[in-house]
Structure formats: structure tokens, C-alpha cells
Write an enzyme that holds these catalytic residues in place. Structure first.
Site, PDB file in Angstrom:
ATOM      1  N   TRP A 260       4.442  12.927   6.553  1.00 50.33           N
ATOM      2  CA  TRP A 260       4.800  14.022   7.472  1.00 50.33           C
ATOM      3  C   TRP A 260       3.601  14.879   7.874  1.00 50.33           C
ATOM      4  CZ3 TRP A 260       3.067  18.265   5.063  1.00 50.33           C
ATOM      5  CH2 TRP A 260       3.015  18.236   3.668  1.00 50.33           C
ATOM      6  N   ASN A 261       2.477  14.778   7.147  1.00 52.28           N
ATOM      7  CA  ASN A 261       1.413  15.770   7.410  1.00 52.28           C
ATOM      8  C   ASN A 261       0.669  15.531   8.726  1.00 52.28           C
ATOM      9  OD1 ASN A 261       0.164  13.537   6.303  1.00 52.28           O
ATOM     10  ND2 ASN A 261      -1.245  14.703   5.020  1.00 52.28           N
TER      11      ASN A 261
ATOM     12  N   LYS B 128       8.383   3.198   9.668  1.00 52.62           N
ATOM     13  CA  LYS B 128       9.324   4.066   8.951  1.00 52.62           C
ATOM     14  C   LYS B 128       8.615   5.399   8.780  1.00 52.62           C
ATOM     15  CE  LYS B 128      10.644   5.899   5.548  1.00 52.62           C
ATOM     16  NZ  LYS B 128      10.693   7.382   5.504  1.00 52.62           N
TER      17      LYS B 128
ATOM     18  N   ALA C   9       8.131   9.597   8.099  1.00 49.33           N
ATOM     19  CA  ALA C   9       8.667  10.521   7.090  1.00 49.33           C
ATOM     20  C   ALA C   9       9.930  11.193   7.637  1.00 49.33           C
ATOM     21  CB  ALA C   9       7.615  11.568   6.751  1.00 49.33           C
TER      22      ALA C   9
ATOM     23  N   GLY D 227       0.831   8.018   1.868  1.00 52.98           N
ATOM     24  CA  GLY D 227       1.742   8.964   1.240  1.00 52.98           C
ATOM     25  C   GLY D 227       1.316   9.259  -0.185  1.00 52.98           C
ATOM     26  N   SER D 228       2.286   9.599  -1.002  1.00 55.32           N
ATOM     27  CA  SER D 228       1.957  10.020  -2.366  1.00 55.32           C
ATOM     28  C   SER D 228       1.535   8.834  -3.231  1.00 55.32           C
ATOM     29  CB  SER D 228       3.170  10.705  -2.986  1.00 55.32           C
ATOM     30  OG  SER D 228       4.223   9.782  -3.112  1.00 55.32           O
TER      31      SER D 228
ATOM     32  N   GLU E  70      -3.002   4.266   1.384  1.00 53.57           N
ATOM     33  CA  GLU E  70      -3.854   5.438   1.584  1.00 53.57           C
ATOM     34  C   GLU E  70      -3.109   6.560   0.873  1.00 53.57           C
ATOM     35  OE1 GLU E  70      -5.379   8.445   2.325  1.00 53.57           O
ATOM     36  OE2 GLU E  70      -4.679   8.415   4.411  1.00 53.57           O
ATOM     37  N   LEU E  71      -3.563   6.900  -0.327  1.00 51.94           N
ATOM     38  CA  LEU E  71      -2.782   7.773  -1.204  1.00 51.94           C
ATOM     39  C   LEU E  71      -3.409   9.160  -1.331  1.00 51.94           C
ATOM     40  CD1 LEU E  71      -1.974   4.979  -3.812  1.00 51.94           C
ATOM     41  CD2 LEU E  71      -0.735   5.589  -1.743  1.00 51.94           C
TER      42      LEU E  71
ATOM     43  N   CYS F 200      -4.798  14.725   2.816  1.00 48.30           N
ATOM     44  CA  CYS F 200      -5.268  14.069   1.583  1.00 48.30           C
ATOM     45  C   CYS F 200      -6.773  14.222   1.418  1.00 48.30           C
ATOM     46  CB  CYS F 200      -4.822  12.620   1.542  1.00 48.30           C
ATOM     47  SG  CYS F 200      -5.066  11.804   3.096  1.00 48.30           S
TER      48      CYS F 200
ATOM     49  N   GLU G 134      -3.093  17.501  -6.877  1.00 50.96           N
ATOM     50  CA  GLU G 134      -3.281  17.791  -5.454  1.00 50.96           C
ATOM     51  C   GLU G 134      -2.439  19.018  -5.089  1.00 50.96           C
ATOM     52  OE1 GLU G 134      -2.040  14.404  -3.200  1.00 50.96           O
ATOM     53  OE2 GLU G 134      -3.545  14.725  -1.664  1.00 50.96           O
TER      54      GLU G 134
END
Ligand code: ADP
Length: 479
Positions: free
Chosen positions: A148-149, A172, A174, A225-226, A247-248, A281, A383
Site C-alpha cells: 500500500w505504501n 493483487k 494491497a 511487502g513485509s 522485495e521485503l 522500505c 522497522e
């Protein structure tokens, strides 16, 4: 109430499992409802994407390039509207929303060109009557799961190289920010991509995720995402040996040496920390400041932060928007409370808009500076994803390097110094995928973005970013 639809196989489609609301994080109002798809719908969408793959993968590079270029032009024509959508559903100030659209568009432009350079190779053989030919071919149907960011750019950063490689995609987005994704689909349709090449599904993340993972025709997952969800996808992708790019999270150190140039280091700190209210991130999360300049660094930060305006992103002059939701707000405030109760010093905290924070409106957190941060505080390891600058004082370069690398994350690190030798040595020694050397804003379409360690797998951007969507085929030829 506006009800929006999914885009599957060229059709605007409703969900078999109902719908869900999307909120404006600045006001709490419902912006629209979007579909909740069933697992069967996801399954069917993958079948459609597989059918589309058979022809899209055989299109000439020129055709793929023309489609991407049209999409790029359409995005730029609509940048104001798209920027507003981002601000409405995500909260960032409008100037940042429009900035995200331009950044997102730059990937579409870049890969519209790179698609023409997916070259193979001839390798000299060991026998006169043999030839070794190497081809690059698209992996197949790609599932792109996005956060979502950056609800616009994280989609284009994934689908542009995938489409350029010849893959078809199921997106897909967020659940907090599906409207930007739906707007991208409107432009995809307008750009004339054949049906089934780009598809969008919204709904319950776990059930969509399961359908995408179970379906053998999904050949690749690309996820931002996370770390927690990324690790689960990595484990589950093993059953069908799907390719996966991750990409975490990150926990970026921002290192300022005594010889750092002012105001550059301050501008870099503000850019890397406060873009999107710290919800990136690659946001700086630990500030290592050499003892000799700590006082000056904090004073300069403070004088800049005094002018920062917190508020609704659509109001002109807003520098910082709200955090995405209550969970995000509670995490930031927990990190600050934990640090203060363990001996950190509150150097500065800005004011919060009058109507706030738990009264059904936005979750605004004021810009905050803490000093005296130690390694046993939560903020040092987790984080934060918020507008907080935690400062750690250091004296020697050797202790600094050990501390800066002491993290499970390895996405971005920032270094400010004017000593060339030190700058290069430390950039080489930092265990991070992206180094901002006297630069607080390193992201750009042509460069490889991605992390070491638990921050991820593979890179996005540039020629590196198309590789994860390609298989390598070797043809051994007897003459
Ligand atoms: P954040 O904590 O930043 O919201 P998440 O990792 O939860 O990050 O979300 C990133 C993306 O992953 C979102 O699109 C979200 O809906 C999706 N997601 C969350 N859980 C799952 C899951 N179990 N399977 C597939 N996707 C998921």
C-alpha cells in the site's frame, strides 16, 4: 457510493465473494467499495492469463514496446488524476502522489525500450560440428503482489519488466489501496493490451495468495511487502517450484561523519526519512552521527522540521500526511514509548493537527527526533515505518561499521562524508543492496533496487529487473 470492478481477461468483473470498503486515511471516509473475488475466480483468471501468454509471448519486441509506450503516454496525460487517487487512498501529500506517478511511469518507459534488448548468445563449442545457442524466454504467468505504501509505482515496477519480457500478469494490490491499481487497468485497456495479458484481482489476501500459489500455471511470484508474508510465500512457492522475487523490509542506517557537507546531509536525512511519512522500505531507520557534529546535526534538523506541516495530503502546503491506519500509528508510538522508557531523549516532537488521532479521522504522527538510542530498544531493530529520527552517537569508524551491519535487513544504507577513500571503503563494506552515498534519494528506473540478507531476492529496475522474468534456454545444435 462508488463501486469499482476488477479487470479480468479484458472484462470489468465483480467479485463472487462480495466487496469491501477502501478508506481515506486522512479523514476515515469510505472512498469506494471494490470486489472480493473467490478462489475460483482467481483460478479462472490464471487460466485466462495462460491462454493470453501463448500469443503475448510470441509478439515481436516492437509490438510489446509500442503497447508499453502507449501506456506510458497515457499515464503522463493523467498524472494529476492518478496522483490525487494515490493521495486519497494512501495519504501522502499530492506533490508526492504526482511524484510517485512520474516515478512509476519511468519504469514503463524504460522497459518499453529494454524489451528490444532481450538478447540471446552464441557460445563457442568444443566441436567443429556443434553450435551452442542460448535464448531468453519469458517465464510464463506472473503473480504480482504489491503493498500500500506506493500503490502505483510498485505495480508498474513489476508489470513493466514482466510485460516487456513477454509474460502475462495477475496483479493483487494491497487491500488498503486498490483504487490506484484499478486506474492503471483503465489505462491498460485504453493502451490496447490484448485481453488476459494484464489482470487485476482484489479481495482476501490469504485466499487469493493461496489460489495463486496452488495454481501450477503461475510460474512466478513477484512480491513487495513485509518480511513475514514474503517468507511465507517463499516457503509455499516451493511446492510447485515457482520462481520468486522478494522485495521485503529494511532498516536503513543513515551515517553522518564529522566531515559531512551541510546542508546536503540534512536534506538527505529529510528526504530519506520523511518521504511518505517514513513509510518506505528504504526509509532511514537508524541515524549514526559522529560525535563532533551531533549537536549541529540535531539543531539543523529541528529548524527544518519546525516548518513541516502535517495534514491532509490534498491541502496545499502539506509536507506530511497521515500514517496508513491505526496499526501503523500504534507501532510508531510503541517504538517511541519503548525508547523513551529505556532512556532515550526526546530532542524534538512536532505538533499534531487539532482533530486527531483516535477520533475516527486520520492517524497523524508528528515528526520526532530521539537521541541516546541503544541496541536493546525496539526502534533499533524493528522497522518503524513512521516519521521518527532515532540518533545513535559514534566515535570510531570500526565500531560504526559493526553496528551498521548488525541487522537481519540489508536493503538501503546512506553515508555522508567528503572523504573519497572513506566513502568508497565504507560503501563496499556495508552489507546493503543500495547505498546512497551523499544521496538521500537513490531510487531510479535504470538502477537495480533490492536487498541483501532478509530484505529480499532479486532486483527491480534496469537490465537487472527484467532477468527474473526470463528463463534461459540452451539449444545444443549438431550440424
Ligand atoms: P504490510 O505489513 O506492509 O501491509 P504485507 O506483507 O501484509 O505488508 O502486505 C503486502 C501485500 O501482501 C499486500 O498486497 C497484502 O494484501 C498481501 N498479503 C498479505 N498476506 C498475504 C498472504 N497470506 N498471501 C498473499 N498475499 C498476502
Amino acid at each position: 457510493m462508488k463501486h469499482l470492478k476488477n479487470y479480468i481477461n479484458g472484462n470489468w468483473t465483480d467479485g463472487d465473494s462480495g466487496s469491501f470498503p477502501v478508506y481515506n486515511p486522512a479523514t476515515g471516509e469510505v472512498l469506494a467499495t471494490v470486489p472480493k473475488v473467490s478462489e475460483n475466480q482467481v483460478w479462472a483468471a490464471v487460466d485466462d492469463a495462460e491462454t493470453a501468454f501463448l500469443s503475448w509471448s510470441r509478439e515481436t519486441a516492437e509490438t510489446r514496446s509500442n503497447h508499453l509506450r502507449r501506456l506510458y503516454d497515457l499515464i503522463l496525460e493523467k498524472e494529476e488524476d492518478l496522483g490525487q487517487t494515490i493521495t486519497l487512498e494512501q495519504g501522502k501529500p499530492l506533490k508526492e502522489g504526482i511524484g510517485e506517478v512520474r516515478y512509476g511511469a519511468s519504469f514503463v518507459q524504460w522497459y518499453s525500450e529494454e524489451t528490444k534488448r532481450v538478447n540471446g548468445e552464441m557460445i563457442p563449442a568444443s566441436h567443429q560440428d556443434k553450435r551452442i545457442m542460448v535464448l531468453k524466454q519469458p517465464v510464463g504467468v506472473v503473480a504480482a503482489i504489491t503493498p500500500w505504501n506506493f500503490p502505483f509505482a510498485m505495480i508498474t515496477r513489476k508489470i513493466a519488466p514482466a510485460l516487456a519480457a513477454g509474460c502475462t500478469v495477475i496483479i493483487k494490490p494491497a487491500s488498503q489501496t486498490p483504487i490506484s491499481a484499478i486506474k492503471i487497468m483503465e489505462l491498460v485497456e485504453k493502451a490496447g493490451f490484448p485481453k488476459g495479458v494484464v489482470n487485476l484481482v482484489t479481495g482476501d489476501a490469504a485466499s487469493i495468495g493461496k489460489a495463486l500459489l496452488d495454481h501450477k500455471k503461475v510460474k512466478k511470484i513477484t512480491f513487495t511487502g513485509s518480511t513475514e508474508v514474503g517468507k511465507a510465500l517463499y516457503r509455499e512457492a516451493a511446492d510447485t517450484v515457482k520462481r520468486i522475487s522478494l522485495e521485503l523490509g529494511g532498516h536503513a542506517p543513515f551515517i553522518v561523519f564529522d566531515d559531512a557537507k551541510f546542508p546536503d546531509c540534512i536534506q538527505g536525512a529529510l528526504a530519506s526519512k520523511f518521504r511518505n511519512c517514513g513509510q518506505a522500505c528504504i526509509s532511514s531507520n537508524r541515524f549514526y552521527v559522529q560525535k563532533g557534529i551531533q549537536k549541529k546535526f540535531i539543531e539543523k534538523l529541528k529548524s527544518n522540521l519546525k516548518n513541516f506541516r502535517l495534514g491532509n495530503g490534498l491541502t496545499s502546503g502539506t509536507d506530511l500526511g497521515p500514517l496508513i491506519d491505526e496499526k501503523a500509528y500504534m507501532k510508531v508510538s510503541d517504538h517511541v514509548t519503548d525508547a523513551l522508557s529505556n532512556g532515550a531523549v526526546m530532542e524534538y516532537q512536532g505538533e499534531v493537527p487539532a482533530k486527531n488521532p483516535h477520533g475516527g479521522g486520520g492517524y497523524f504522527y508528528p515528526p520526532t527526533i530521539l537521541s541516546g538510542i541503544r541496541q536493546d530498544m525496539k526502534i533499533y531493530r524493528e522497522e518503524t515505518f513512521g516519521p521518527v529520527i532515532p540518533i545513535i552517537t559514534f566515535e570510531e569508524e570500526t565500531e560504526l561499521l559493526t553496528m551498521a551491519n548488525d541487522s537481519d535487513y540489508g536493503l538501503a544504507a546512506y553515508v555522508y562524508t567528503q572523504d573519497l577513500s572513506r566513502a568508497l571503503k565504507i560503501s563496499e563494506a556495508l552489507e546493503y543492496g543500495i547505498i546512497g552515498l551523499n544521496d538521500g534519494a537513490p531510487s531510479t528506473a535504470q538502477a537495480p533496487f533490492g536487498g541483501f540478507k532478509e530484505s529480499g531476492i532479486d532486483r527491480e529496475g534496469g537490465s537487472y529487473g527484467i532477468e527474473p522474468f526470463l528463463e534461459t534456454k540452451y539449444i545444443s545444435i549438431g550440424l
